[in-house]
Design an enzyme around this catalytic site. Sequence first.
Site, PDB file in Angstrom:
ATOM      1  N   ASP A  43       0.856  -1.349  -0.246  1.00 14.51           N
ATOM      2  CA  ASP A  43      -0.161  -0.114  -0.043  1.00 14.51           C
ATOM      3  C   ASP A  43       0.291   1.382   0.179  1.00 14.51           C
ATOM      4  O   ASP A  43       1.670   1.070   0.885  1.00 14.51           O
ATOM      5  CB  ASP A  43      -0.670   0.175   1.139  1.00 14.51           C
ATOM      6  CG  ASP A  43      -1.498  -1.399   1.481  1.00 14.51           C
ATOM      7  OD1 ASP A  43      -1.375  -2.435   0.680  1.00 14.51           O
ATOM      8  OD2 ASP A  43      -2.306  -1.592   2.671  1.00 14.51           O
ATOM      9  N   GLU A 218     -10.488  -2.745   4.131  1.00 15.80           N
ATOM     10  CA  GLU A 218      -8.622  -2.184   4.666  1.00 15.80           C
ATOM     11  C   GLU A 218      -9.033  -0.564   3.937  1.00 15.80           C
ATOM     12  O   GLU A 218      -9.634  -0.632   2.372  1.00 15.80           O
ATOM     13  CB  GLU A 218      -8.410  -3.293   3.683  1.00 15.80           C
ATOM     14  CG  GLU A 218      -8.142  -4.720   4.632  1.00 15.80           C
ATOM     15  CD  GLU A 218      -6.563  -5.273   4.338  1.00 15.80           C
ATOM     16  OE1 GLU A 218      -6.389  -5.810   4.964  1.00 15.80           O
ATOM     17  OE2 GLU A 218      -6.321  -5.154   2.716  1.00 15.80           O
TER      18      GLU A 218
HETATM   19  C1  FRU Z   1      -3.671  -3.665   2.597  1.00 17.03           C
HETATM   20  C2  FRU Z   1      -3.179  -4.431   4.008  1.00 17.03           C
HETATM   21  C3  FRU Z   1      -3.444  -3.333   5.489  1.00 17.03           C
HETATM   22  C4  FRU Z   1      -3.016  -3.443   6.111  1.00 17.03           C
HETATM   23  C5  FRU Z   1      -1.623  -3.446   5.079  1.00 17.03           C
HETATM   24  C6  FRU Z   1      -0.226  -3.913   5.821  1.00 17.03           C
HETATM   25  O1  FRU Z   1      -2.985  -4.223   1.226  1.00 17.03           O
HETATM   26  O2  FRU Z   1      -3.870  -5.533   4.771  1.00 17.03           O
HETATM   27  O3  FRU Z   1      -5.441  -3.721   5.830  1.00 17.03           O
HETATM   28  O4  FRU Z   1      -2.250  -1.913   6.806  1.00 17.03           O
HETATM   29  O5  FRU Z   1      -1.918  -3.832   4.407  1.00 17.03           O
HETATM   30  O6  FRU Z   1       0.975  -3.862   5.132  1.00 17.03           O
END
Ligand code: FRU
Length: 496
Positions: A43, A218
């Site tokens: 992300d 998320e």
């Molecule tokens: C989304 C996610 C988020 C988390 C991050 C962990 O892709 O799963 O929810 O904060 O990636 O790397």
Amino acid sequence: MYFKKMILISLCLANVAMAQTKLYTEQFRPQFHFSPATNWCNDPNGLVYNNGTYHLFYQHNPFGNVWGHMTWAHATSKDLIHWKHQPIAIPEENGVMIFSGTCVVDKNNTSGFGKDGTIPMVAVYTGHIENVNQSQCIAYSLDDGITWTKYANNPVLDIHKKDFRDPKIFWHAQKKYWVMALVLSVEHMVQFYSSPNLKDWKHLSNFGPVGDTSGVWECPDLTQVPVEGIPGKKKWLLQTSQNASMQYFVGEFDGVSFKNENKTTAILRPDYGPDYYAAIAYNQLPATVLPTAIGWVNNWNYANDIPTTPWKSAMSLPRNLSVKKINNNWILMQKPVPAVNALRKQLITLSTEVVAANKLLPVKSTQFEMELSIEPASTSICGIKLAKAGDDYFEIGYDAAKQLFYVDRSKTGNISFNENFKKLTRFEKSIALKNKKLQLHIYFDNSIVEIFVNDGEAVFTAQIFPEENNSAIELFSTGGKSQFSGINFREMKSAW
Ligand code: FRU
């Protein structure tokens, strides 16, 4: 002894092999999308503009090319296209991983982290303790985001849940407080909180479950966007990510709760392809810059296995956001940021073609931008094939009888590195023609295809891993003659 020697020799050879491939020249390496020099990324985090610089923080594994040891890495840019890698910003420590979140420039020093008139940047992230807890933590920087100090009294928001994450923070001008949007992932719910100082948070309201609840929620993002064609009018855009795709809602946010004004019967997505996730919008852009979002180009169903090395994953082109009412729904309109045009090579305008079967174009490339209009015969399936050599190609098509736009990567190079990838090959959406035509704006960047349909009313992002040197481009139409016009083709320079 012999074995030790052999291991040493092979390690040396591996290093030599690594050193021989210059970074950013590898097969599949995107040239005008951001990717880390080495190792894993997911992300985008902490997108914020400060003093003429765009910051991009992102989820990163400093120790390997698969997910793990989540840490915020950092890059900066003056134009959102040319990026400079910066030192690691916020590292994993004491068993607490640094999960996704956002960043603000605390101009009024509400947090009190500023010293002697220095304006602090404050990052708000989820502190993740594997299988135990997720809580919200803060860190601050007094040198424009280069070095960070974790707040001594972390966490600042902890409700003792395992899935409570991904805070998006912004300043609400009317209410004069900070707003945090984050998710109760398993409950498919966005929660809103407020704070005067980024340290003390008070619950405001909840939104959801609604729309797509097929996967855990998320990375919520709430941002204000202009309404196309009505100067001064704005709407609030709420985006969420769920397992492998995203959805959006458009409506009003009064500083306390979000009211969706769209019908929820059809799920609206910022991207209808397989590889756009966890997108968030920039904070604190100058008034002259349109709201801009960046997403992660990958998909959790196969992310760790994509055949790229020594890096894994890239970011989408930054996209300008606005909304427009179409058939009683507020539709998200997205366009690549104009800065990408700086990488255009010479314009090649190709002649209008009426195609009854196949027509190879007189250009070849795996790194280009192309605009075209298609007027499909009413009974045809027509479109364009990229990265073509024989029966190997990526297909972008329109089924006129069904009014269905699609992308299909089932015949593109390597699809067998992961069982899920092999299955996730065709993505489609019903899209009506405009004046009998379909307008396509295509970016192909070696292993990423991003297609903006009808001025950005729908976008498709897909990763592909074609065989080396497969670079022909072919128009096709079956079941009737289709017309292809306004074909503007430009190869793209590398931003690296
Ligand atoms: C989304 C996610 C988020 C988390 C991050 C962990 O892709 O799963 O929810 O904060 O990636 O790397």
